[in-house]
Design an enzyme around this catalytic site. Structure first.
Site, PDB file in Angstrom:
ATOM      1  N   HIS A 214      13.533  38.166 -12.155  1.00 51.78           N
ATOM      2  CA  HIS A 214      12.788  38.703 -11.010  1.00 51.78           C
ATOM      3  C   HIS A 214      13.435  39.909 -10.363  1.00 51.78           C
ATOM      4  O   HIS A 214      12.844  40.526  -9.482  1.00 51.78           O
ATOM      5  CB  HIS A 214      12.615  37.619  -9.942  1.00 51.78           C
ATOM      6  CG  HIS A 214      13.871  37.363  -9.158  1.00 51.78           C
ATOM      7  ND1 HIS A 214      14.873  36.537  -9.595  1.00 51.78           N
ATOM      8  CD2 HIS A 214      14.297  37.846  -7.964  1.00 51.78           C
ATOM      9  CE1 HIS A 214      15.854  36.510  -8.721  1.00 51.78           C
ATOM     10  NE2 HIS A 214      15.540  37.305  -7.713  1.00 51.78           N
TER      11      HIS A 214
HETATM   12  C1  UD1 Z   1      13.785  38.932  -2.833  1.00 50.06           C
HETATM   13  C2  UD1 Z   1      15.175  39.486  -2.540  1.00 50.06           C
HETATM   14  C3  UD1 Z   1      16.111  39.156  -3.686  1.00 50.06           C
HETATM   15  C4  UD1 Z   1      16.099  37.675  -3.982  1.00 50.06           C
HETATM   16  C5  UD1 Z   1      14.665  37.195  -4.201  1.00 50.06           C
HETATM   17  C6  UD1 Z   1      14.640  35.703  -4.362  1.00 50.06           C
HETATM   18  C7  UD1 Z   1      15.380  41.569  -1.212  1.00 50.06           C
HETATM   19  C8  UD1 Z   1      15.488  43.021  -1.274  1.00 50.06           C
HETATM   20  N1  UD1 Z   1      15.130  40.927  -2.390  1.00 50.06           N
HETATM   21  O1  UD1 Z   1      13.325  39.582  -4.001  1.00 50.06           O
HETATM   22  O2  UD1 Z   1      17.428  39.540  -3.351  1.00 50.06           O
HETATM   23  O3  UD1 Z   1      16.845  37.443  -5.155  1.00 50.06           O
HETATM   24  O4  UD1 Z   1      13.868  37.543  -3.057  1.00 50.06           O
HETATM   25  O5  UD1 Z   1      13.513  35.286  -5.077  1.00 50.06           O
HETATM   26  O6  UD1 Z   1      15.479  40.992  -0.160  1.00 50.06           O
HETATM   27  N2  UD1 Z   1       5.637  38.195  -3.989  1.00 50.06           N
HETATM   28  C9  UD1 Z   1       4.593  37.306  -3.990  1.00 50.06           C
HETATM   29  N3  UD1 Z   1       4.727  36.158  -3.272  1.00 50.06           N
HETATM   30  C10 UD1 Z   1       5.827  35.876  -2.553  1.00 50.06           C
HETATM   31  C11 UD1 Z   1       6.883  36.792  -2.558  1.00 50.06           C
HETATM   32  C12 UD1 Z   1       6.786  37.944  -3.278  1.00 50.06           C
HETATM   33  O7  UD1 Z   1       3.566  37.529  -4.614  1.00 50.06           O
HETATM   34  O8  UD1 Z   1       5.884  34.819  -1.923  1.00 50.06           O
HETATM   35  C13 UD1 Z   1       5.519  39.433  -4.793  1.00 50.06           C
HETATM   36  C14 UD1 Z   1       4.880  40.569  -4.009  1.00 50.06           C
HETATM   37  O9  UD1 Z   1       4.201  41.364  -4.897  1.00 50.06           O
HETATM   38  C15 UD1 Z   1       6.100  41.322  -3.486  1.00 50.06           C
HETATM   39  C16 UD1 Z   1       7.079  41.170  -4.632  1.00 50.06           C
HETATM   40  O10 UD1 Z   1       6.830  39.857  -5.146  1.00 50.06           O
HETATM   41  O11 UD1 Z   1       5.827  42.635  -3.191  1.00 50.06           O
HETATM   42  C17 UD1 Z   1       8.515  41.312  -4.266  1.00 50.06           C
HETATM   43  O12 UD1 Z   1       8.871  40.476  -3.204  1.00 50.06           O
HETATM   44  P1  UD1 Z   1      10.212  40.794  -2.350  1.00 50.06           P
HETATM   45  O13 UD1 Z   1      10.404  39.735  -1.341  1.00 50.06           O
HETATM   46  O14 UD1 Z   1      10.250  42.217  -1.923  1.00 50.06           O
HETATM   47  O15 UD1 Z   1      11.328  40.744  -3.412  1.00 50.06           O
HETATM   48  P2  UD1 Z   1      11.795  39.656  -4.407  1.00 50.06           P
HETATM   49  O16 UD1 Z   1      11.764  40.260  -5.761  1.00 50.06           O
HETATM   50  O17 UD1 Z   1      11.103  38.384  -4.174  1.00 50.06           O
HETATM   51  N1  UDP Z   2      14.011  27.938  -8.377  1.00 48.64           N
HETATM   52  C1  UDP Z   2      12.962  27.086  -8.117  1.00 48.64           C
HETATM   53  N2  UDP Z   2      11.853  27.157  -8.928  1.00 48.64           N
HETATM   54  C2  UDP Z   2      11.772  28.025  -9.967  1.00 48.64           C
HETATM   55  C3  UDP Z   2      12.848  28.893 -10.203  1.00 48.64           C
HETATM   56  C4  UDP Z   2      13.947  28.832  -9.383  1.00 48.64           C
HETATM   57  O1  UDP Z   2      13.022  26.264  -7.208  1.00 48.64           O
HETATM   58  O2  UDP Z   2      10.740  28.028 -10.652  1.00 48.64           O
HETATM   59  C5  UDP Z   2      15.203  27.850  -7.511  1.00 48.64           C
HETATM   60  C6  UDP Z   2      16.500  27.735  -8.260  1.00 48.64           C
HETATM   61  O3  UDP Z   2      16.748  26.391  -8.598  1.00 48.64           O
HETATM   62  C7  UDP Z   2      17.496  28.315  -7.280  1.00 48.64           C
HETATM   63  C8  UDP Z   2      16.684  29.344  -6.513  1.00 48.64           C
HETATM   64  O4  UDP Z   2      15.321  29.081  -6.813  1.00 48.64           O
HETATM   65  O5  UDP Z   2      17.948  27.348  -6.353  1.00 48.64           O
HETATM   66  C9  UDP Z   2      17.043  30.743  -6.944  1.00 48.64           C
HETATM   67  O6  UDP Z   2      16.179  31.647  -6.338  1.00 48.64           O
HETATM   68  P1  UDP Z   2      15.882  33.089  -6.916  1.00 48.64           P
HETATM   69  O7  UDP Z   2      16.215  33.137  -8.359  1.00 48.64           O
HETATM   70  O8  UDP Z   2      14.497  33.415  -6.507  1.00 48.64           O
HETATM   71  O9  UDP Z   2      16.832  34.018  -6.042  1.00 48.64           O
HETATM   72  P2  UDP Z   2      18.335  34.506  -6.170  1.00 48.64           P
HETATM   73  O10 UDP Z   2      19.196  33.303  -6.238  1.00 48.64           O
HETATM   74  O11 UDP Z   2      18.442  35.375  -7.372  1.00 48.64           O
HETATM   75  O12 UDP Z   2      18.541  35.315  -4.942  1.00 48.64           O
END
Ligand code: UD1
Ligand code: UDP
Length: 366
Positions: A214
């Protein structure tokens, strides 16, 4: 003593849950501000339900909206958080990790401590001190700034403490507590074992590889993303193990935008809840991921991990041998998978004993 927890994304909910539950158990008044950074049911609400968390007192609804403008996203949160803190005047604010939510929360507190408000709120950073030393990652900027601003830095390891000392942060602000992810995994164990996800997906112990991707730098770049998907095909061809790919909404959106598709060895699933995610990890032959939390969980659940990035802010995992940082080149990824497949499954605990939340409260005198 009034506490405030500021969170917005899946990993923040999972990793703050043990502290929030402890506050409730000890009858410490608290409230939650949810920035709304994550908002889809499978990235947000499901974890409040599973982890037995109270609903946020404030839900700001500030989703990223797919914009690449990090400042705008952070700034909108800052404006709203500031107003709430000014009204609520908590004694302690907790932020966790490295998201835009963290940066906005930390800035809001510290700005309110200056004229004209002069709030006395103290700021706690849970999972402080992580560094990838890659300043093209927005998360690296968020954690560096948050660490500089916080009064209490709760770090997961001695190495993280060393990083902070090297940046000139006074040692009396830094506390090695372990990572609350260990608390969360321990708390989830029986429900992880009761999860029926393997049956639902028709999977057997050791009979598949779990993948998640992601990171912005991976999935927003068509070449890197294509390379990662190619590596899935190469790994399937070499090992004949299906790749179960938990597809973050961001990745789904970018696959559609770039016209990328999956071949028959790769099975995409919508993100699952925490217990199912842990069970999928525990019984996988290996995990391939760019997630931070999953690198940690691999070490807790004793599953070899291949990280689809050029660096990691969790070097304890690579030093222990449970994780290999492979980048995004398919040849290198396959090579790393081949090596990690042969590894034993006996790694020492890296991030504490599962009592990080209690240690944090002990340090704060709560
Ligand atoms: C964010 C964090 C990242 C973290 C991740 C955990 C920042 C800059 N990034 O990244 O560090 O590892 O969360 O998962 O803070 N979207 C949905 N539904 C949601 C959330 C997101 O559809 O509930 C889609 C939207 O298109 C959105 C895109 O994902 O624009 C990115 O979401 P965003 O929260 O900016 O970044 P993540 O990649 O989720
Ligand atoms: N996770 C979850 N469901 C999934 C994939 C991941 O609950 O389908 C959990 C995972 O076990 C971990 C957390 O999400 O605890 C990690 O989140 P993510 O990878 O979104 O963010 P990051 O840790 O990279 O910031």
């Amino acid at each position: 003593m009034k506490l405030c927890f500021i969170l917005g994304t899946r990993p923040e909910i999972i990793k703050l849950a043990p502290i929030i539950r402890l506050a409730r158990e000890r009858n410490v008044p608290f409230f939650i501000i949810h920035t709304g950074q994550h908002y889809s049911y499978e990235l947000d609400e499901i974890f409040f339900a599973e982890l037995d968390l109270p609903a946020p007192a404030y839900d700001l609804g500030i989703a990223s909206g797919g914009s690449h403008l990090q400042g705008e996203h952070t700034g909108r949160m800052l404006i709203d958080i500031e107003k709430i803190l000014l009204q609520e005047r908590p004694d302690l604010v907790f932020v966790q990790g490295d998201t835009n939510t963290v940066l906005a929360g930390a800035l809001a507190v510290r700005k309110l401590r200056t004229a004209p408000s002069y709030l006395t709120t103290k700021l706690c950073h849970v999972e402080a001190g992580l560094r990838s030393y890659d300043d093209t990652m927005t998360e690296e900027i968020n954690r560096i700034v948050a660490d500089q601003l916080c009064d209490y830095l709760f770090v997961p390891s001695d190495l993280a403490k060393l990083y902070l000392l090297r940046e000139g942060i006074p040692g009396d602000r830094i506390f090695v507590t372990g990572n609350t992810i260990v608390d969360s995994v321990h708390h989830a164990r029986s429900r992880m074992d009761a999860s029926s996800i393997l049956t639902t997906l028709g999977l057997a112990h050791g009979g598949y590889i779990l993948a998640t991707v992601h990171r912005q730098e991976n999935v927003d770049d068509p070449e890197r993303f294509r390379n990662i998907l190619t590596s899935f095909d190469r790994v399937f061809a070499a090992h004949q193990l299906p790749i179960i790919y938990s597809c973050h909404p961001r990745s789904k959106k970018m696959m559609e935008r770039f016209g990328l598709s999956l071949s028959h060895g790769v099975r995409a699933i919508i993100p699952v809840g925490f217990f199912d995610a842990l069970r999928l990890q525990k019984h996988a032959r290996l995990v391939m991921t760019d997630s931070g939390g999953i690198q940690e969980e691999a070490s807790i659940l004793q599953v070899p991990c291949v990280t689809l990035r050029n660096n990691t802010e969790r070097p304890e995992t690579t030093m222990a041998g449970v994780n290999s940082v492979a980048g995004t080149d398919p040849d290198r990824i396959l090579e790393a998978v081949n090596i990690m497949m042969e590894k034993s499954h006996e790694w020492r605990p890296l991030y504490g004993d599962g009592h990080a939340a209690e240690k944090i409260f002990g340090i704060l005198g709560i």
